[in-house]
Design a protein around this motif. Sequence first.
Motif, PDB file in Angstrom:
ATOM      1  N   GLY A  16       0.671  -1.566  -0.113  1.00 35.29           N
ATOM      2  CA  GLY A  16       0.223  -0.605   0.236  1.00 35.29           C
ATOM      3  C   GLY A  16       0.769   1.309   0.010  1.00 35.29           C
ATOM      4  O   GLY A  16       0.054   2.242  -0.135  1.00 35.29           O
ATOM      5  N   ALA A  17       1.750   1.070  -0.053  1.00 32.19           N
ATOM      6  CA  ALA A  17       3.165   2.490  -0.043  1.00 32.19           C
ATOM      7  C   ALA A  17       4.367   2.326  -0.807  1.00 32.19           C
ATOM      8  O   ALA A  17       4.904   0.894  -1.072  1.00 32.19           O
ATOM      9  CB  ALA A  17       3.008   2.499   1.439  1.00 32.19           C
ATOM     10  N   LEU A  18       4.414   3.189  -1.375  1.00 26.36           N
ATOM     11  CA  LEU A  18       5.815   3.209  -2.075  1.00 26.36           C
ATOM     12  C   LEU A  18       6.854   3.879  -1.360  1.00 26.36           C
ATOM     13  O   LEU A  18       7.050   4.813  -1.369  1.00 26.36           O
ATOM     14  CB  LEU A  18       5.976   3.840  -3.535  1.00 26.36           C
ATOM     15  N   ALA A  19       7.992   3.402  -1.099  1.00 22.21           N
ATOM     16  CA  ALA A  19       8.724   4.198  -0.048  1.00 22.21           C
ATOM     17  C   ALA A  19       9.670   4.417  -0.246  1.00 22.21           C
ATOM     18  O   ALA A  19      10.547   5.853  -0.891  1.00 22.21           O
ATOM     19  CB  ALA A  19       9.038   2.914   1.131  1.00 22.21           C
ATOM     20  N   LEU A  20      10.713   4.331  -1.789  1.00 19.75           N
ATOM     21  CA  LEU A  20      11.557   4.347  -2.455  1.00 19.75           C
ATOM     22  C   LEU A  20      10.618   4.421  -3.938  1.00 19.75           C
ATOM     23  O   LEU A  20      10.176   3.192  -4.156  1.00 19.75           O
ATOM     24  CB  LEU A  20      12.765   4.143  -2.631  1.00 19.75           C
ATOM     25  N   ASP A  21      10.593   5.474  -5.141  1.00 16.17           N
ATOM     26  CA  ASP A  21      10.064   5.663  -6.795  1.00 16.17           C
ATOM     27  C   ASP A  21      11.186   5.618  -6.904  1.00 16.17           C
ATOM     28  O   ASP A  21      11.304   6.899  -7.652  1.00 16.17           O
ATOM     29  CB  ASP A  21       9.307   5.835  -5.983  1.00 16.17           C
ATOM     30  N   GLY A  22      12.109   4.579  -7.580  1.00 21.63           N
ATOM     31  CA  GLY A  22      13.167   4.527  -8.179  1.00 21.63           C
ATOM     32  C   GLY A  22      14.089   5.846  -7.923  1.00 21.63           C
ATOM     33  O   GLY A  22      14.425   7.106  -9.116  1.00 21.63           O
ATOM     34  N   GLU A 201      21.039  25.265   8.974  1.00 23.78           N
ATOM     35  CA  GLU A 201      22.257  25.677   8.452  1.00 23.78           C
ATOM     36  C   GLU A 201      23.591  24.789   8.859  1.00 23.78           C
ATOM     37  O   GLU A 201      24.469  25.536   8.210  1.00 23.78           O
ATOM     38  CB  GLU A 201      22.724  26.393  10.607  1.00 23.78           C
ATOM     39  N   GLU A 202      23.345  23.737   9.744  1.00 25.89           N
ATOM     40  CA  GLU A 202      24.249  22.687   9.416  1.00 25.89           C
ATOM     41  C   GLU A 202      24.382  22.056   7.661  1.00 25.89           C
ATOM     42  O   GLU A 202      25.897  21.881   7.285  1.00 25.89           O
ATOM     43  CB  GLU A 202      24.016  21.661  10.088  1.00 25.89           C
ATOM     44  N   ILE A 203      23.390  22.311   7.422  1.00 32.02           N
ATOM     45  CA  ILE A 203      23.939  22.037   5.951  1.00 32.02           C
ATOM     46  C   ILE A 203      24.179  22.950   4.965  1.00 32.02           C
ATOM     47  O   ILE A 203      25.376  22.339   3.982  1.00 32.02           O
ATOM     48  CB  ILE A 203      22.490  21.690   4.747  1.00 32.02           C
ATOM     49  N   PHE A 204      24.269  23.704   5.023  1.00 34.30           N
ATOM     50  CA  PHE A 204      25.127  25.154   4.515  1.00 34.30           C
ATOM     51  C   PHE A 204      26.517  24.869   4.845  1.00 34.30           C
ATOM     52  O   PHE A 204      27.262  25.737   4.279  1.00 34.30           O
ATOM     53  CB  PHE A 204      24.250  26.026   4.554  1.00 34.30           C
ATOM     54  N   ALA A 205      26.431  25.104   6.409  1.00 38.23           N
ATOM     55  CA  ALA A 205      27.811  24.997   7.107  1.00 38.23           C
ATOM     56  C   ALA A 205      28.827  23.670   6.344  1.00 38.23           C
ATOM     57  O   ALA A 205      29.992  23.706   6.019  1.00 38.23           O
ATOM     58  CB  ALA A 205      27.862  25.194   8.033  1.00 38.23           C
ATOM     59  N   LEU A 206      28.121  22.577   6.427  1.00 38.27           N
ATOM     60  CA  LEU A 206      28.714  21.424   6.295  1.00 38.27           C
ATOM     61  C   LEU A 206      29.425  20.674   4.564  1.00 38.27           C
ATOM     62  O   LEU A 206      30.336  20.198   4.494  1.00 38.27           O
ATOM     63  CB  LEU A 206      28.445  20.418   6.704  1.00 38.27           C
ATOM     64  N   ALA A 207      28.625  20.453   4.058  1.00 30.86           N
ATOM     65  CA  ALA A 207      27.461  19.768   3.073  1.00 30.86           C
ATOM     66  C   ALA A 207      28.489  20.847   1.872  1.00 30.86           C
ATOM     67  O   ALA A 207      28.994  21.543   1.459  1.00 30.86           O
ATOM     68  CB  ALA A 207      26.126  19.630   2.489  1.00 30.86           C
ATOM     69  N   ASP A 208      29.090  19.663   0.980  1.00 35.28           N
ATOM     70  CA  ASP A 208      29.317  19.966  -0.676  1.00 35.28           C
ATOM     71  C   ASP A 208      28.302  20.014  -1.337  1.00 35.28           C
ATOM     72  O   ASP A 208      28.573  20.898  -2.627  1.00 35.28           O
ATOM     73  CB  ASP A 208      30.005  19.180  -0.900  1.00 35.28           C
ATOM     74  N   ARG A 209      27.216  18.884  -1.305  1.00 34.32           N
ATOM     75  CA  ARG A 209      26.077  18.710  -2.347  1.00 34.32           C
ATOM     76  C   ARG A 209      25.028  18.271  -1.439  1.00 34.32           C
ATOM     77  O   ARG A 209      24.981  17.809  -0.239  1.00 34.32           O
ATOM     78  CB  ARG A 209      26.251  17.643  -3.430  1.00 34.32           C
ATOM     79  N   VAL A 210      23.913  18.980  -2.374  1.00 35.34           N
ATOM     80  CA  VAL A 210      22.971  18.327  -1.388  1.00 35.34           C
ATOM     81  C   VAL A 210      22.176  17.723  -2.458  1.00 35.34           C
ATOM     82  O   VAL A 210      21.754  17.952  -3.694  1.00 35.34           O
ATOM     83  CB  VAL A 210      22.182  19.585  -0.764  1.00 35.34           C
ATOM     84  N   THR A 211      20.944  16.373  -2.193  1.00 43.81           N
ATOM     85  CA  THR A 211      20.214  15.627  -2.762  1.00 43.81           C
ATOM     86  C   THR A 211      19.039  16.140  -1.757  1.00 43.81           C
ATOM     87  O   THR A 211      19.278  15.478  -0.920  1.00 43.81           O
ATOM     88  CB  THR A 211      20.326  14.056  -3.406  1.00 43.81           C
ATOM     89  N   VAL A 212      18.059  16.199  -2.495  1.00 38.83           N
ATOM     90  CA  VAL A 212      16.482  16.336  -2.047  1.00 38.83           C
ATOM     91  C   VAL A 212      15.976  15.681  -2.603  1.00 38.83           C
ATOM     92  O   VAL A 212      15.599  15.081  -3.757  1.00 38.83           O
ATOM     93  CB  VAL A 212      15.450  17.422  -2.740  1.00 38.83           C
ATOM     94  N   MET A 213      14.934  14.236  -1.551  1.00 36.00           N
ATOM     95  CA  MET A 213      14.220  13.538  -2.434  1.00 36.00           C
ATOM     96  C   MET A 213      13.132  14.098  -1.561  1.00 36.00           C
ATOM     97  O   MET A 213      12.438  14.519  -0.513  1.00 36.00           O
ATOM     98  CB  MET A 213      14.374  11.734  -1.607  1.00 36.00           C
ATOM     99  N   ARG A 214      11.433  13.894  -2.447  1.00 37.81           N
ATOM    100  CA  ARG A 214      10.408  13.717  -1.713  1.00 37.81           C
ATOM    101  C   ARG A 214       9.391  12.848  -2.657  1.00 37.81           C
ATOM    102  O   ARG A 214       9.564  12.220  -3.682  1.00 37.81           O
ATOM    103  CB  ARG A 214       9.590  15.105  -2.699  1.00 37.81           C
ATOM    104  N   ASP A 215       8.708  12.512  -1.589  1.00 36.33           N
ATOM    105  CA  ASP A 215       7.444  11.434  -1.635  1.00 36.33           C
ATOM    106  C   ASP A 215       8.091   9.973  -2.140  1.00 36.33           C
ATOM    107  O   ASP A 215       7.660   9.069  -3.300  1.00 36.33           O
ATOM    108  CB  ASP A 215       6.379  11.701  -2.988  1.00 36.33           C
ATOM    109  N   GLY A 216       9.713   9.473  -2.209  1.00 37.59           N
ATOM    110  CA  GLY A 216       9.982   8.664  -1.898  1.00 37.59           C
ATOM    111  C   GLY A 216      11.308   8.487  -3.814  1.00 37.59           C
ATOM    112  O   GLY A 216      11.893   7.799  -3.720  1.00 37.59           O
ATOM    113  N   LYS A 217      11.053   9.714  -4.124  1.00 41.00           N
ATOM    114  CA  LYS A 217      11.146   9.788  -5.249  1.00 41.00           C
ATOM    115  C   LYS A 217      12.391  11.098  -5.286  1.00 41.00           C
ATOM    116  O   LYS A 217      13.031  11.992  -4.356  1.00 41.00           O
ATOM    117  CB  LYS A 217      10.236  10.755  -6.225  1.00 41.00           C
ATOM    118  N   TYR A 218      13.108  11.168  -6.453  1.00 38.70           N
ATOM    119  CA  TYR A 218      14.512  11.958  -6.603  1.00 38.70           C
ATOM    120  C   TYR A 218      14.010  13.127  -7.016  1.00 38.70           C
ATOM    121  O   TYR A 218      13.340  13.259  -8.439  1.00 38.70           O
ATOM    122  CB  TYR A 218      15.415  10.827  -7.468  1.00 38.70           C
TER     123      TYR A 218
END
Lengths: 494, 316
Positions: A16-22, A201-218
């Motif tokens: 009943g739920a698609l946790a990750l979608d491609g 704040e942490e993301i901007f202080a620390l990360a080089d790149r950021v990947t965003v996901m929404r509803d299991g999708k890239y």
Amino acid sequence: MKPVLELKNVTKEYPGALALDGMNLKVYPGEVHALMGENGAGKSTLIKVVSGAIKANAGSIVFDGNSYDSMTPALSKKLGIGVVYQEFNLVPELSVAENVFLGQKLTKGFFINRKLMNEEAKKLMDEFGIDVDVTEEVKNLTVAYQQLVEIAKTISSDVKVLVMDEPSAPLTNREIDALFGIVRRLKEKGTAVIYISHRMEEIFALADRVTVMRDGKYVGTEPISEITQDELIKMMVGRSLDEQFPVVEKEIGEVVLEVRGLCTEALLKDISFKVHKGEILGLAGLVGAGRTETARAIFGADPKSAGKIIVHGKEKNITCPRVAIAEGIAYIPEDRKKHGALLGMSIRENISFIAIKDISRLGFVSRKEDAAMSDRYIKDLSIKTPTKEQLTKNLSGGNQQKVVLAKSLASHSDIIIFDEPTRGIDVGAKKEIYVLMNELAARGMAIIMISSEMPELLGMSDRVLVMHEGEITGELTREEATQERILGLASGIR
Amino acid sequence: MKRLLKKFSTLIILLALFILFSVASENFLKVNNILNILRQISVLGILTCGMTFVIISGGMDLTVGAYLGLTGVIAAKFMGDMGLPIIAALILTLLIITLIGLMTGCLIVGLDVSAIVVTLGMMTVVRGLAYIISGGLPVYDLPEAIVNFGQGYVLNIPIPVIVMLLIVAVMALILKYSYFGRYIYAIGGNVEAAKLAGVAVGKITASLYAISAFLAAVAGIVLAGRISSGAPASGNGTEMDVVTAVVIGGVSVNGGKGSMAGAFFGAVIIGILSNGLTILNVGEYYQQVVKGAVLIFAVAFDVLANREKVKRIKEA
């Protein structure tokens, strides 16, 4: 450069739920790769697929050029994938060093070489700048230090990819610096770090790149230097958040709850304050300042050694939570899973739990009213679930929080104490909680909000009380309250 | 499919045993034999109800077997030596045993000691009391009414079976549809959250041991009637059968999970095993091995049906 870890079209389906979608993800050696998304976006599922805790239905995982269609915990460990989960996997009775090297053999012999182990542990701690006695039993450490030990444990074996799931959640500012130090050190060594956090704040202080996901999708991957906070939020929620803290028209009325000279054996000294109808009173302070203790003492969950609680002008002897609830006081605890939600029970059973006697006749629960009550609050608070019979443990953090809130609202409370209402909740759901709190205040409820998040305190509170080591060190109006003043008072500098 | 398997695992085992014994012996599936099985498990079935409540709340009551012994002894003493009217003797007996249960519960809550330890201690104390009061010998000359209660029939159905089914039905309703029942699940599932929700955790926990003791006293009277005496040694080791039945029935010993129907089916499974194996001339010693194996099998079945299979990885 070739990616050390690549996820291609990974799909995970639950009934009943698609946790990750491609889902796709490319992580390069020596980069800090932030993974962001609302709660329920599928981040935790993604980590579990990478660590081999669960198996994906489709897609492949490429590690160092080899393609695997699924992982197992043993294989991921062998390849050098380390995961720091939100829940600790430490043995409280063992020392720091023993925990760090748990499951690893340092010598060939049958017996443990404790001296060598302690030395190795010390070396590791020094390398990453963690200031802790390695012979101390883990149970004696603060939650923050336990988190650092957990991280040290994971990186004690050679990891090529380290996944950290909200590592900063239990940390205060000073320990966050230590955490950042660890991450930067790992990065220099060429380790790829997948860093999950809700804190911008942490993301901007620390990360080089950021990947965003929404509803299991890239949704997308961006270099952190080329994206703004607003754009990031927009990617995460799929819409733009016009204003994080909505302003509402409301009237602040008479005093509803007054606390006079509240003390406890352990910590609290002479706590006195008033909360008014329609007001949101922020309660600020560092971890251990006594904010949760204050809430629990008011609520009758912990004993008071002195002090008066005055509800609607009458002094009440609140000896246990039942009395507090009868007086219209609700407490939404900080630790949702341990103290708030009944995880093994359905949403319906949770929502009607406190008010259950109101909908029972001769001890038996009216099934109709039970169902109607949960339907009403699922709709009112827009709890996302296919059915009210869903077990609460299967919900995302934000929805669990709404269920806990519904439980208290259903019992006709008019004084609500929120303890870290948005801890571990994603940006979109946070705003929903804020809107709800404002609505409740506008409806004439009095709200006490314990929070460690500065924007939240400044954005939501009509007044801010600041605590330090069991005492109230200051009171600021909305106009007076600034980050600097709150932090100053919280550190005991008046 | 998997969910069905999980939900009805107890029922599936029950059906499997039923079919197995029906095929193996033509005597198994006769109405008289079925009633016989139910009569044999009536004491166990009544005890299962109290134990289910206790275990769902995250507790354990090892005293129930000893209550059977003490109940028979004091009921017989009240009715025989002291010559009390039957009703008065019964009320007095139920009251005494229930109070001992309440005391046990209060000790568990008050001392905050594990229920296993306290009820283990109480088990020995209660059994000792039964021997002291009876002088170690069974107490005979029970009134006709009590003997009839344990051995009689109404509409061809043994009275103990009717008593058991009534109690199971009432307890199932309470557990599933009353707020008391929901409190029990909450206490077993998350005691801290239950406390913060205003549940009087201590009082409810203590009351569960009183309920368990009360039902054990009812079962003890049924048992005394069936054996026409109050025997201080009766019910020795029964607590383990009860726990076995409850666990086979899918009630988690960690608390918070399980149902009355499941636990009752667990008791029926034990009854069918004893009866079926006896019909097939399997010796008592072998029966013990089978019962133990079924317990482990039932739990393993439950766990496996709930576990995700880990597929072997292929390296490219």
